[in-house]
Scaffold this motif. Structure first.
Motif, short mmCIF file in Angstrom:
data_model
loop_
_atom_site.label_atom_id
_atom_site.label_comp_id
_atom_site.label_asym_id
_atom_site.label_seq_id
_atom_site.Cartn_x
_atom_site.Cartn_y
_atom_site.Cartn_z
N VAL A 49 0.84 -1.20 0.00
CA VAL A 49 0.00 0.00 0.00
C VAL A 49 0.87 1.25 0.00
O VAL A 49 0.58 2.23 -0.70
CB VAL A 49 -0.95 -0.01 1.21
N ARG A 50 1.97 1.21 0.75
CA ARG A 50 2.89 2.35 0.79
C ARG A 50 3.42 2.65 -0.62
O ARG A 50 3.47 3.81 -1.05
CB ARG A 50 4.05 2.06 1.75
N GLU A 51 3.83 1.60 -1.34
CA GLU A 51 4.36 1.78 -2.70
C GLU A 51 3.30 2.33 -3.65
O GLU A 51 3.59 3.17 -4.50
CB GLU A 51 4.89 0.46 -3.22
N SER A 52 2.08 1.84 -3.52
CA SER A 52 1.01 2.29 -4.40
C SER A 52 0.75 3.78 -4.21
O SER A 52 0.63 4.54 -5.18
CB SER A 52 -0.26 1.48 -4.12
N LEU A 53 0.67 4.23 -2.97
CA LEU A 53 0.44 5.64 -2.69
C LEU A 53 1.60 6.50 -3.18
O LEU A 53 1.40 7.59 -3.74
CB LEU A 53 0.23 5.86 -1.19
#
Length: 557
Positions: A509-513
């Motif tokens: 999720v961190r990478e997606s954001l």
């Protein structure tokens, strides 16, 4: 190739040969015992053996969540009412294996009739029955296959003892014909980081050794894929795991807009790796399977362990989320025809207000002894009056930051009014989906209605986020939808300020954001909101993301 569909329970892709769980022991024909006392002794010996085996598995489990689930199963095995009922069955002419089977069949019927949380524990009872019968017959315990190479595990359902001992390096993914997204199988798969699909009709028709692939986000399973597909899918998965291992830091969009990435936990043992804080501390593990409520000292110690592990960081404590759907013996609540719509969550305080006040006092005492930033929220709030009463009680106990969970459509529709009393809102998308679409979370036939990409659910989330923006107060999401990297972009675009999930889900999720600006997230959210169906919403969001990142020279990175 044959495409099968189930409910995505743990995100990620995996592929390989499928192998099924070993079958349970066959129950031999009933033989009336010559020595009933010997049969009763056999029951007690089986209970001791199974309890010892489950305890050993709990002690060596890879994750704290798995250990807690197994210890709860030990308590079920050692329940004196089970042993007493088996004695009565033996006096009526049953041998030990049949006595155990009959008694647990009765328990199973009660759990199924109760629905909700108890219905999701039926597989735990089935596993306990199989282990006890195997012990009585002197047979090996049922368990997970070991073909000597990585594979996909398929089963009708998995018991906690099976899931807890899985090695992610060998079991690449899980597919079950039964279960649900909130079953122990799903919870432990997410905790272990193993992609999983549940409620997948037709999976048991796939032959052992056949090559298949699964997508734990969409719930799609494809049987009969090529060896090249297996190699590609697993290479992509390995590269993704390695990339995420290098991921660290707070949640932010590409232009620095903060979206806090928090952990869902049940105890201090669930806090693993780097986390910004805790967005959902489930406290009901202290209460389950007890005939008396936990003492003030027990509660303070459990809460203090969590708070002390997160100095200076936010910890959102959910007050007791149990009742009709998760019966607690000491509450002595009456049976209900529909537990999901009954006295559960904050509603328990209507009949047993001392349980809530005792919990708030313990949370306050633990918070005072640590440096954590402790927030408290109540589950199953439906009205503004309930929110006002709860937040006032929190402040009377010295807990300054009090909020409510949005799990009921009535609360979502009155989010602005709730914000007049609450300091924050936290949306539990699992229950909010269930109540919005009148679709039981355990009903596989209604899986499409429980898809978080349903436009009606996104509209309710947008309403809650807008209320937060208007009030200048935070709104988080702690349901399973927060762990979907693609859906996280929609949530950030709506104005959600924090996402809480299993710790292993945070890096993706961190990478997606980090790959999108907040303005891009808003455009992706608008595309999803305008779609007529969940499939269209998912496709629209993906298309908007690709276009914004790579198309027409717009925001290319």
């Amino acid at each position: 190739m044959r495409e099968l569909r189930g409910i995505g329970a743990s995100p990620g892709g995996a592929a390989g040969p499928v192998y099924r769980l070993a079958p349970p022991p066959a129950l031999p024909p009933l033989v009336e015992p010559v020595d009933p006392e010997a049969e009763k002794t056999a029951v007690r010996a089986a209970v001791l053996a199974v309890a010892a085996d489950l305890t050993r598995r709990a002690d060596t489990a890879l994750e704290a969540t798995a250990a807690e689930v197994l210890r709860a199963q030990v308590m079920m095995a050692q329940d004196e009412t089970l042993i007493d009922a088996a004695d009565i069955a033996i006096d009526g002419g049953a041998d030990a294996p049949h006595a155990i089977t009959d008694v647990l069949a009765g328990h199973r019927a009660v759990f199924e009739a109760a629905g909700g949380y108890l219905a999701e524990r039926v597989s735990d009872l089935d596993d306990l029955r199989d282990r006890l019968v195997a012990a009585c017959l002197g047979q090996p315990m049922p368990g997970v296959p070991d073909p000597g190479h990585p594979y996909l595990l398929i089963a009708r359902d998995l018991a906690p003892a099976d899931t807890a001992g899985l090695e992610p390096a060998m079991v690449l993914g899980l597919v079950t014909a039964e279960g649900g997204p909130t079953s122990h199988t799903a919870i432990l798969a997410r905790t272990l980081g193993i992609p999983a699909v549940v409620r997948c009709a037709g999976i048991l028709d796939v032959a052992d050794g056949a090559l298949a692939s699964l997508d734990g986000a969409s719930g799609v399973v494809v049987a009969g894929v090529s060896a090249e597909t297996v190699t590609t899918v697993n290479a992509d998965r390995l590269a993704e795991i390695e990339r995420r291992a290098r991921s660290h830091g707070p949640g932010r969009t590409a232009d620095g807009h903060p979206v806090a990435l928090l952990a869902n936990i049940g105890s201090a043992r669930d806090i693993t790796g780097e986390v910004e804080g805790v967005g959902l501390f489930r406290t009901e593990l202290l209460y389950l399977d007890r005939v008396d409520p936990p003492s003030h000292e027990e509660q303070v110690a459990a809460y203090r362990d969590v708070f002390a592990a997160l100095p200076g960081r936010k910890v959102v404590v959910r007050t007791l989320d149990a009742g009709a759907d998760k019966p607690l013996p000491f509450l002595r609540l009456a049976d209900e025809p529909n537990p999901a719509l009954g006295v559960r969550g904050l509603r328990v305080a209507r009949q047993a207000p001392s349980v809530l006040t005792a919990q708030l006092a313990a949370i306050a005492a633990a918070a005072a002894a640590t440096d954590a930033d402790v927030w408290v929220m109540a589950p199953m709030v439906a009205t503004v009056a309930e929110a006002a009463a709860f937040t006032e009680s929190c402040r009377e106990h010295g807990l300054p930051t009090a909020g409510v969970m949005i799990e009921v459509p009535a609360a979502a529709l009155r989010a602005s009014q709730l914000m007049c009393h609450a300091d924050f809102l936290s949306v539990g998308t699992n229950d909010l989906s269930q109540y919005t679409f009148a679709a039981d979370r355990m009903c596989g036939d209604l899986a499409d209605l429980l898809d978080p990409w349903q436009p009606a659910l996104i509209a309710l989330l947008a309403s809650c986020a807008a209320a937060g923006v208007e009030a200048g107060k935070p709104v988080g999401v702690c349901g399973e939808s927060a762990a979907d990297p693609s859906f996280a972009l929609v949530l950030a675009g709506l104005g959600i300020t924090s996402l809480s999930m299993a710790p292993r889900s945070i890096p993706a999720v961190r990478e997606s954001l980090a790959a999108h600006t907040v303005n891009e997230c808003r455009q992706i959210a608008e595309a999803a909101l305008a779609a007529p169906s969940p499939e269209a919403a998912r496709a629209a969001a993906a298309g908007a993301s690709r276009q914004l990142r790579f198309g027409d020279g717009v925001s290319v990175r």
